[in-house]
Design an enzyme around this catalytic site. Structure first.
Site, PDB file in Angstrom:
ATOM      1  N   HIS A   1       0.816  -1.211   0.000  1.00  0.00           N
ATOM      2  CA  HIS A   1       0.000   0.000   0.000  1.00  0.00           C
ATOM      3  C   HIS A   1       0.856   1.270   0.000  1.00  0.00           C
ATOM      4  CE1 HIS A   1      -3.261  -2.767   0.807  1.00  0.00           C
ATOM      5  NE2 HIS A   1      -2.646  -3.168   1.900  1.00  0.00           N
TER       6      HIS A   1
ATOM      7  N   GLU B   1      -8.904  10.075   0.573  1.00  0.00           N
ATOM      8  CA  GLU B   1      -8.453  10.966   1.630  1.00  0.00           C
ATOM      9  C   GLU B   1      -7.873  12.225   1.001  1.00  0.00           C
ATOM     10  OE1 GLU B   1      -5.204   9.319   3.845  1.00  0.00           O
ATOM     11  OE2 GLU B   1      -4.229   8.534   2.057  1.00  0.00           O
TER      12      GLU B   1
ATOM     13  N   ASN C   1      -4.575  14.624   1.587  1.00  0.00           N
ATOM     14  CA  ASN C   1      -3.304  14.812   2.276  1.00  0.00           C
ATOM     15  C   ASN C   1      -3.006  16.298   2.349  1.00  0.00           C
ATOM     16  OD1 ASN C   1      -2.501  12.062   2.785  1.00  0.00           O
ATOM     17  ND2 ASN C   1      -2.264  11.869   0.578  1.00  0.00           N
TER      18      ASN C   1
ATOM     19  N   ARG D   1      -0.610  18.307   2.767  1.00  0.00           N
ATOM     20  CA  ARG D   1       0.831  18.547   2.699  1.00  0.00           C
ATOM     21  C   ARG D   1       1.287  18.363   1.265  1.00  0.00           C
ATOM     22  NH1 ARG D   1       2.384  13.347   1.813  1.00  0.00           N
ATOM     23  NH2 ARG D   1       1.245  11.695   2.901  1.00  0.00           N
TER      24      ARG D   1
END
Length: 662
Positions: free
Chosen positions: A226, A279, A281, A283
């Protein structure tokens, strides 16, 4: 304006950010653990501040120490990089509370996206498509397969695929324990696992003036455990309608949380083309270079300007051009369950590296790394050595250029995944754009096969010839060797033995001086020239050149079509040869993080049962029972740091029932 920037990170990303700072006239500050005292990011920074200790929990994850370092060094801004504290809302708040500028999104946006479960609820309200969550306590066979994920983090930590209901309780426990160790939060959730799905993401950049850019797509489907291995931009083969839908969903996600700065919205694209939010992220991503290369942008420079209050340069992003592919070069052995490797990196040289960002139409190779030759790859951090990026007008050309650069790179030291990367880029499925997250599950055996036996023997022959040249009496002005005066007596053949690494094949090479030079005892091979570092051989009418580099009993042979590593025999005895049957040895340096429930001396174990979990370089490795029997010795305990070959436990195999009653 920012005058001095501390990067709250290490390695490749710290070096990457420093490069932009130098171009913008911003002073740089590094932080470093004791293990990183001599690291490249420390050497490149204008100022460096020590964080006592070596483990991440004692150093790079100590937000209080990082803020104190920024103040002590006179920095006025902090960039978190990726990983470590980059998505930690408390750290972002502490930076700003100290009067420092935070190069990242608002604290509230980080908080909203920090938990994947809360983020999904928010995205559902914003109209972003989602996979329906599954309550593990109520899961049935119809819900399978399931994907378990850590709510508080990513990078593959705390992630498990469950295909049988009977395995669900154990996998929930294991995923929760890993999540707690990695992120300090053991919350795990479940959702349907989409077979042969694609991992596609959208880079966003937002300012405080209501401007939001969607900077195209990236495909990151080629993953191991992953974690991404090969990424590219744009994602190939997406219909325009789907691409537009992903862009719109990413912009909606950014606006829903009042985003600012660089972020990435990740999606899973099912085989039927339906996208689902995974999701966001909050950043900069590891794979940001492929977006930079096709858009001709410096995303770090944009982050800094946005943090200074500037708007995005235009209402719409620039148009992309060409294609870029990135490969993550890891110190790991894919053929041995991706085991991370450590040790001295003697050489890291990638040919054709240019830095001509801003001209995407010009083919080129880029190297982002936190190492140079002579550095050491340790046990405490991620095993990534470098990212090698190629761009070209077309996808096929970019992949070809990247494979060529990797194939000809000189990488001497620990075992790496370089051969896997080259073969992946040339695999028919990759070439055709048939990408999904199960790529390595299906193709790993063929991608990790041993090199061609004839080619390996030819390379071993070159190693023997170069050794003979180094031992010879004199050298010509051109660097080639005279093998002593010719005598009218036949000389005895000389024998050299090598073991090819990491596959373990042994090669015996014989040679002897003749009136014409050096003769090798393999039919069809003629020594054209013999130098101490370069050998030319002719084999069945084809001439090839070999660059040979010996180092402490290891010989590295580089050619135009691949690289070979040999150990000169005899070598040290393998730890397994010195231990009793049933011994469980540490396959790498690391830390014991947990034991199987109830594991103690005298316990009965079953062949293949996970007994000990070892963490090394941000990855967990299970030590399995080699046979059914009794645990007769247990030396491992949670928190114990071990070296490679350390004895962890001993399993005494049960006698065969048929033998007992014979």
């Amino acid at each position: 304006m920012i005058k001095s920037l501390l990067v709250a990170n290490r390695g490749e990303i710290a070096c990457r950010i420093f490069r932009t700072c130098r171009a913008l006239g911003i002073a740089t500050v590094a932080v470093y653990s004791d293990a990183d005292a001599g690291a490249l990011h420390v050497r490149e920074a204008d100022t460096a501040v020590r964080l006592p200790g070596a483990a991440p929990a004692d150093t790079y994850l100590r937000g209080d120490l990082v803020v104190a370092a920024a103040l002590a060094a006179g920095a006025d801004a902090v960039h978190p990089g990726y990983g470590f504290l980059s998505e930690n809302a408390e750290f972002a708040a502490a930076v700003q509370d100290a009067g420092l500028r935070w190069i990242g999104p608002p604290v509230k946006a980080i908080e909203l996206m920090a938990s994947k479960t809360r983020a999904k609820e928010l995205m559902a309200a914003a109209g972003v498509p989602l996979l329906a969550p599954v309550d593990p306590a109520a899961a049935t066979a119809e819900d399978l397969p399931l994907l378990l994920k850590a709510a508080a983090g990513g990078g593959g930590r705390g992630m498990r695929i469950v295909r049988e209901l009977v395995d669900l309780p154990g996998e929930l426990t294991a995923a929760g324990a890993e999540a707690l160790s990695a992120f300090g939060d053991g919350e795990v959730f479940a959702e349907p696992y989409v077979e042969r799905g694609r991992h596609v993401e959208v880079q966003v950049m937002a300012d405080e003036h209501d401007g939001v850019w969607a900077l195209g797509t990236r495909d990151c489907s080629l993953q191991r455990r992953h974690q991404k291995v090969i990424e590219e931009a744009p994602a190939p083969g997406l219909p325009d309608e789907l691409r537009d839908r992903l862009h719109e969903a990413a912009v909606a996600a950014a606006r829903a949380v009042g985003y600012r700065g660089a972020g990435t919205v990740e999606f899973l694209v099912a085989p039927d083309g339906r996208p689902y939010f995974l999701e966001m992220n909050t950043r900069l991503q590891v794979e940001h270079p492929v977006t930079e290369e096709v858009f001709g942008l410096d995303l770090v420079a944009l982050q800094l300007r946005i943090a200074e209050g500037e708007p995005l340069p235009a209402a719409e992003p620039p148009s992309p051009s060409g294609h870029a592919v990135e490969a993550r070069l890891y110190a790991e052995d894919p053929a041995r369950d991706w085991q991370p490797q450590t040790g001295a990196l003697l050489s890291l040289d990638v040919p054709g590296v240019l830095d001509v960002r801003g001209a995407p139409e010009v083919p080129g190779v880029r190297l982002d790394t936190g190492y140079t030759g002579g550095d050491t790859i340790g046990v405490h951090y991620d095993p990534m050595i470098a990212k090698v990026i190629a761009r070209a007008p077309t996808r096929a050309e970019a992949a070809r250029l990247l494979a060529h650069a990797l194939e000809r790179a000189r990488i001497h030291g620990p075992v790496t995944n370089r051969d896997l990367l080259v073969r992946s880029l040339r695999h028919p499925d990759f070439v055709a754009g048939r990408l999904d997250t199960g790529f390595y599950d299906r193709h790993l055996p063929e991608l990790t096969r041993a090199p061609d036996a004839a080619a390996t023997r030819l390379a071993a022959t070159a190693a023997a010839v170069a050794e003979a040249a180094r031992n010879a009496t004199s050298t010509t002005r051109g660097g080639f060797t005279r093998f002593g005066a010719w005598r009218n007596l036949p000389s005895q053949p000389q024998l050299r033995r090598y073991r090819s690494e990491p596959d373990g094949g042994e090669h015996e090479i014989t040679y002897r001086p003749t009136r014409e030079g050096l003769s090798v005892g393999t039919d069809g091979i003629r020594v054209v020239s013999a130098g101490r570092a370069r050998v030319t051989l002719e084999h069945d009418g084809v001439t090839r050149h070999f660059d040979v580099s010996p180092a402490d009993g290891t010989v590295y042979v580089d050619t135009a079509s691949g690289a070979y590593t040999f150990t000169a025999l005899p070598r040290f005895t393998d730890p397994a040869d010195r231990t009793e049957p049933g011994s469980l040895l540490a396959p790498m340096p690391g830390t014991v993080v947990r034991l199987a429930d109830g594991l103690a001396e005298g316990a009965a174990v079953v062949a293949g049962q996970p007994l000990i979990w070892l963490e090394a370089m941000k990855m967990e490795h299970r030590i399995l029972a080699p046979a059914s029997g009794t645990l007769t010795a247990l030396h491992a305990a949670p928190g114990l740091q071990v070296e490679v070959g350390a004895l962890l436990a001993v399993v005494t195999e049960s006698a065969d029932p048929a033998e007992e009653h014979a």
